[in-house]
Design a protein around this motif. Structure first.
Motif, PDB file in Angstrom:
ATOM      1  N   LEU A  57      42.194 -45.790 -28.216  1.00  0.00           N
ATOM      2  CA  LEU A  57      41.966 -46.329 -29.552  1.00  0.00           C
ATOM      3  C   LEU A  57      42.238 -47.828 -29.613  1.00  0.00           C
ATOM      4  N   ALA A  58      41.592 -48.479 -30.557  1.00  0.00           N
ATOM      5  CA  ALA A  58      41.890 -49.874 -30.864  1.00  0.00           C
ATOM      6  C   ALA A  58      43.016 -49.928 -31.891  1.00  0.00           C
ATOM      7  N   ALA A  59      43.642 -51.080 -32.017  1.00  0.00           N
ATOM      8  CA  ALA A  59      44.748 -51.224 -32.973  1.00  0.00           C
ATOM      9  C   ALA A  59      44.304 -50.930 -34.394  1.00  0.00           C
ATOM     10  N   SER A  60      43.039 -51.208 -34.703  1.00  0.00           N
ATOM     11  CA  SER A  60      42.541 -51.014 -36.063  1.00  0.00           C
ATOM     12  C   SER A  60      42.128 -49.580 -36.362  1.00  0.00           C
ATOM     13  N   ASP A  61      42.067 -48.721 -35.346  1.00  0.00           N
ATOM     14  CA  ASP A  61      41.743 -47.317 -35.570  1.00  0.00           C
ATOM     15  C   ASP A  61      42.938 -46.613 -36.197  1.00  0.00           C
ATOM     16  N   ILE A  62      42.695 -45.451 -36.810  1.00  0.00           N
ATOM     17  CA  ILE A  62      43.788 -44.762 -37.503  1.00  0.00           C
ATOM     18  C   ILE A  62      43.938 -43.336 -36.993  1.00  0.00           C
ATOM     19  N   VAL A  63      45.133 -42.784 -37.195  1.00  0.00           N
ATOM     20  CA  VAL A  63      45.401 -41.385 -36.860  1.00  0.00           C
ATOM     21  C   VAL A  63      46.076 -40.699 -38.035  1.00  0.00           C
ATOM     22  N   THR A  64      45.791 -39.412 -38.179  1.00  0.00           N
ATOM     23  CA  THR A  64      46.584 -38.567 -39.068  1.00  0.00           C
ATOM     24  C   THR A  64      47.299 -37.561 -38.186  1.00  0.00           C
ATOM     25  N   SER A  65      48.513 -37.227 -38.566  1.00  0.00           N
ATOM     26  CA  SER A  65      49.394 -36.485 -37.678  1.00  0.00           C
ATOM     27  C   SER A  65      49.760 -35.125 -38.270  1.00  0.00           C
ATOM     28  N   THR A  66      50.754 -34.487 -37.664  1.00  0.00           N
ATOM     29  CA  THR A  66      51.156 -33.127 -38.021  1.00  0.00           C
ATOM     30  C   THR A  66      52.669 -33.043 -38.165  1.00  0.00           C
ATOM     31  N   HIS A  67      53.149 -31.826 -38.447  1.00  0.00           N
ATOM     32  CA  HIS A  67      54.599 -31.622 -38.491  1.00  0.00           C
ATOM     33  C   HIS A  67      55.235 -31.896 -37.125  1.00  0.00           C
ATOM     34  N   ARG A  68      54.456 -31.775 -36.048  1.00  0.00           N
ATOM     35  CA  ARG A  68      54.940 -32.083 -34.699  1.00  0.00           C
ATOM     36  C   ARG A  68      54.407 -33.462 -34.312  1.00  0.00           C
ATOM     37  N   GLY A  69      54.806 -34.475 -35.079  1.00  0.00           N
ATOM     38  CA  GLY A  69      54.097 -35.737 -35.012  1.00  0.00           C
ATOM     39  C   GLY A  69      54.794 -36.918 -34.379  1.00  0.00           C
ATOM     40  N   HIS A  70      56.018 -36.757 -33.865  1.00  0.00           N
ATOM     41  CA  HIS A  70      56.704 -37.911 -33.284  1.00  0.00           C
ATOM     42  C   HIS A  70      55.882 -38.549 -32.168  1.00  0.00           C
ATOM     43  N   GLY A  71      55.272 -37.716 -31.320  1.00  0.00           N
ATOM     44  CA  GLY A  71      54.514 -38.232 -30.193  1.00  0.00           C
ATOM     45  C   GLY A  71      53.321 -39.058 -30.622  1.00  0.00           C
ATOM     46  N   HIS A  72      52.635 -38.622 -31.687  1.00  0.00           N
ATOM     47  CA  HIS A  72      51.475 -39.365 -32.172  1.00  0.00           C
ATOM     48  C   HIS A  72      51.889 -40.750 -32.661  1.00  0.00           C
ATOM     49  N   THR A  73      52.969 -40.787 -33.435  1.00  0.00           N
ATOM     50  CA  THR A  73      53.433 -42.054 -33.990  1.00  0.00           C
ATOM     51  C   THR A  73      53.854 -43.024 -32.896  1.00  0.00           C
ATOM     52  N   LEU A  74      54.595 -42.522 -31.917  1.00  0.00           N
ATOM     53  CA  LEU A  74      55.040 -43.394 -30.830  1.00  0.00           C
ATOM     54  C   LEU A  74      53.866 -43.865 -29.981  1.00  0.00           C
ATOM     55  N   ALA A  75      52.911 -42.977 -29.714  1.00  0.00           N
ATOM     56  CA  ALA A  75      51.768 -43.355 -28.891  1.00  0.00           C
ATOM     57  C   ALA A  75      50.886 -44.389 -29.586  1.00  0.00           C
ATOM     58  N   LYS A  76      50.869 -44.383 -30.914  1.00  0.00           N
ATOM     59  CA  LYS A  76      50.057 -45.350 -31.661  1.00  0.00           C
ATOM     60  C   LYS A  76      50.787 -46.674 -31.851  1.00  0.00           C
ATOM     61  N   GLY A  77      52.006 -46.782 -31.342  1.00  0.00           N
ATOM     62  CA  GLY A  77      52.716 -48.056 -31.413  1.00  0.00           C
ATOM     63  C   GLY A  77      53.936 -48.052 -32.298  1.00  0.00           C
ATOM     64  N   GLY A  78      54.365 -46.870 -32.718  1.00  0.00           N
ATOM     65  CA  GLY A  78      55.541 -46.785 -33.588  1.00  0.00           C
ATOM     66  C   GLY A  78      56.794 -47.336 -32.931  1.00  0.00           C
ATOM     67  N   ILE A 117      51.901 -29.926 -44.154  1.00  0.00           N
ATOM     68  CA  ILE A 117      50.923 -28.919 -44.543  1.00  0.00           C
ATOM     69  C   ILE A 117      49.935 -28.746 -43.400  1.00  0.00           C
ATOM     70  N   VAL A 118      49.830 -27.541 -42.890  1.00  0.00           N
ATOM     71  CA  VAL A 118      49.023 -27.293 -41.692  1.00  0.00           C
ATOM     72  C   VAL A 118      47.554 -27.652 -41.940  1.00  0.00           C
ATOM     73  N   GLY A 119      47.040 -28.548 -41.115  1.00  0.00           N
ATOM     74  CA  GLY A 119      45.641 -28.951 -41.185  1.00  0.00           C
ATOM     75  C   GLY A 119      45.320 -29.992 -42.230  1.00  0.00           C
ATOM     76  N   ALA A 120      46.304 -30.429 -42.994  1.00  0.00           N
ATOM     77  CA  ALA A 120      46.029 -31.310 -44.133  1.00  0.00           C
ATOM     78  C   ALA A 120      45.615 -32.725 -43.735  1.00  0.00           C
ATOM     79  N   GLY A 121      45.818 -33.095 -42.480  1.00  0.00           N
ATOM     80  CA  GLY A 121      45.416 -34.433 -42.067  1.00  0.00           C
ATOM     81  C   GLY A 121      43.923 -34.580 -41.849  1.00  0.00           C
ATOM     82  N   THR A 122      43.201 -33.462 -41.712  1.00  0.00           N
ATOM     83  CA  THR A 122      41.770 -33.561 -41.404  1.00  0.00           C
ATOM     84  C   THR A 122      40.961 -34.199 -42.527  1.00  0.00           C
ATOM     85  N   PRO A 123      41.114 -33.807 -43.787  1.00  0.00           N
ATOM     86  CA  PRO A 123      40.331 -34.486 -44.827  1.00  0.00           C
ATOM     87  C   PRO A 123      40.761 -35.929 -45.037  1.00  0.00           C
TER      88      PRO A 123
END
Length: 336
Positions: A57-78, A117-123
């Motif tokens: 991903l580029a820095a300007s791209d975005i992610v939505t995460s889950t209840h198991r989300g620490h890894g996503h946040t850190l990988a995106k630069g948290g 909320i399970v799946g709520a990041g998709t919309p």
């Protein structure tokens, strides 16, 4: 290992996976010592998914995460310090200590939030992707969710909309085999990526324990999205090495066999990536150990930053709870 991957980038992938692993290990000790209230959902074992996807991903791209989300946040630069501060409910945390583990967000980094909320990041990801397309911005939205979300109606509604509108969104299903303690095979006949194909989007299954395989799938999906070809579904076959949440370590649950656990540990994404780097001559054992030491120091600095940060002021408890800037609406508590 692909000979087209530069050695510095390969080492960077290792660093990010090691960072997530050590962060989660430290979280467990802080929960057990009651420095973190409640429980957290560990990402241990799934590091290759977050790092492989976010590496494309580029820095300007975005992610939505889950209840198991620490890894996503850190990988995106948290930031490790602000992550720990949020978990320890300190004002220097990403949400000023108000959100905790399942609601960490940093819009400036493209982290549109974890979600309990399970799946709520998709919309939410579809909404961001719709904005990108309407504004002709060359940006991509990624939605992470688990196999337990594949039967959620909102996930299918989001995939349908993304396909109809050809949105630049990537759906990443982290199939770690269990929705809490329910095996996916007991509640779904078709594999997630097969179900996604019915919406008319490219859909693949990859080895989610192999950071390079995940990365290449993500590169193909981002190129497709940026070229206006619409969404992609990536199913990452992975495994969490511990329970659904930290408290499960003490509950003696037995829905997974020891043989199953050990077989997946042989596929450990971090150890195997280190071995492949060594075999490819990308680094030495001393290089790997130096990264581990560097990450350990970063984790400890983050913990100390959190511990030394101020606790919230009880008088501010209602701040940020209510909108105060709705059009033609007076501020909360202010008479018109």
């Amino acid at each position: 290992m692909s000979n087209i991957m530069p050695a510095p980038f390969a080492r960077q992938l290792y660093y990010h996976m090691a960072r997530i692993r050590q962060f989660e290990n430290r979280v467990v000790t802080l929960v057990d010592d009651n420095e973190i209230a409640g429980v957290c959902h560990e990402y241990t074992g799934q590091e290759a998914v977050a790092v492989g996807i976010c590496g494309a991903l580029a820095a300007s791209d975005i992610v939505t995460s889950t209840h198991r989300g620490h890894g996503h946040t850190l990988a995106k630069g948290g930031d490790v310090g602000r992550m720990f501060a949020e978990l320890l409910a300190r004002t220097t945390g990403y949400n000023q200590g108000r959100g905790g583990s399942m609601h960490i967000a940093d819009v400036g980094l493209g982290i549109f939030g974890a979600n309990g909320i399970v799946g709520a990041g998709t919309p939410i990801a579809c909404g961001a992707a719709h904005k990108f397309k309407a504004a002709r911005e060359n940006r991509v939205a990624v939605s992470f969710f688990g196999d337990g979300a594949i039967n959620q109606g909102v996930v299918h509604e989001a995939m349908n909309l993304a396909a109809i509108w050809q949105l630049p969104v990537i759906f990443v299903c982290e199939n770690n085999q269990y929705a809490i303690s329910t095996p996916l095979k007991e509640v779904t006949v078709l594999a997630p990526h097969v179900r996604a194909q019915s919406y008319g989007m490219p859909s693949v299954a990859v080895d989610g324990m192999d950071v390079e395989a995940v990365y290449h799938a993500a590169i193909a999906a981002t190129e497709r999205a940026r070229s206006g070809e619409g969404p992609t579904f990536i199913e990452c076959l992975t495994y969490r090495y511990f329970g659904h949440y930290t408290g499960e370590r003490h509950m003696k649950m037995n829905y997974r066999s020891q043989d199953e656990l050990e077989s997946w540990k042989l596929k450990d994404p971090i150890k195997n990536w280190a071995t492949r780097m060594l075999e490819s001559g990308f680094c030495t054992q001393e290089d790997i150990e130096a990264v581990d030491v560097e990450v350990a120091a970063e984790i400890e600095r983050g913990v100390e930053f959190a511990r030394n940060s101020p606790h919230p002021n009880p008088a501010d408890a209602l701040d940020c709870m209510y909108a105060v800037s709705y059009p033609n609406t007076p501020a909360w508590g202010v008479e018109s």
